[in-house]
Design an enzyme around this catalytic site. Sequence first.
Site, mmCIF file in Angstrom:
data_model
loop_
_atom_site.group_PDB
_atom_site.id
_atom_site.type_symbol
_atom_site.label_atom_id
_atom_site.label_comp_id
_atom_site.label_asym_id
_atom_site.label_seq_id
_atom_site.Cartn_x
_atom_site.Cartn_y
_atom_site.Cartn_z
ATOM 1 N N LYS A 1 0.854 -1.194 0.000
ATOM 2 C CA LYS A 1 0.000 0.000 0.000
ATOM 3 C C LYS A 1 0.891 1.245 0.000
ATOM 4 C CE LYS A 1 -3.406 -2.904 0.843
ATOM 5 N NZ LYS A 1 -2.918 -4.158 0.352
ATOM 6 N N GLY A 2 0.508 2.243 -0.762
ATOM 7 C CA GLY A 2 1.267 3.485 -0.786
ATOM 8 C C GLY A 2 2.203 3.622 -1.969
ATOM 9 N N CYS A 3 2.242 2.627 -2.822
ATOM 10 C CA CYS A 3 3.082 2.706 -4.017
ATOM 11 C C CYS A 3 2.266 3.245 -5.182
ATOM 12 C CB CYS A 3 3.620 1.326 -4.382
ATOM 13 S SG CYS A 3 4.899 0.721 -3.291
ATOM 14 N N GLN A 4 2.917 4.037 -5.993
ATOM 15 C CA GLN A 4 2.283 4.584 -7.187
ATOM 16 C C GLN A 4 1.957 3.459 -8.169
ATOM 17 O OE1 GLN A 4 4.548 7.822 -8.791
ATOM 18 N NE2 GLN A 4 3.384 7.898 -10.683
ATOM 19 N N SER A 5 2.879 2.534 -8.325
ATOM 20 C CA SER A 5 2.676 1.352 -9.162
ATOM 21 C C SER A 5 2.246 0.203 -8.256
ATOM 22 C CB SER A 5 3.980 0.960 -9.854
ATOM 23 O OG SER A 5 4.426 1.989 -10.698
#
Length: 139
Positions: free
Chosen positions: A49-53
């Site tokens: 969670k929290g990744c752009q990809s």
Amino acid sequence: MTIKEKQQEVIDDFEFLDDWEQKYEYIIDLGKQLKGLPENRKTDENLIKGCQSQVWIDASYKDGKLFFDADSDGILPKGIVSLLVSIYSGHTTAEILDSDFDFIAEIGLQEFLSPSRANGLMAMTKQIKFYAVAYQLKS
């Protein structure tokens, strides 16, 4: 090789590269070497969670050591997670928990990344520590 030695190797590799274009290419090449995850392990539980990809990290525990497998649908995040997996996979939970992620600042990776990618990197490092805590409690 210890975690600290692997981190120093990465620091040395980055110092050898002249500019961020070369460093970017190095990270992408690391991602190309990552074997990835089969589709059945690309689950919501393994999704960072929290990744752009989309980035997935899965862990397994064998003979007192934690092993990480990872994948991403983005070329840069795949390289970053490959870098982390190469450093922390194959070590005990205690070794992982006793280590730090200072090498990231030393190579200047966070400064190079956009704020959202830097947040994703921090989410990846937290997940590695989380797995170490979880497996330490199980053993």
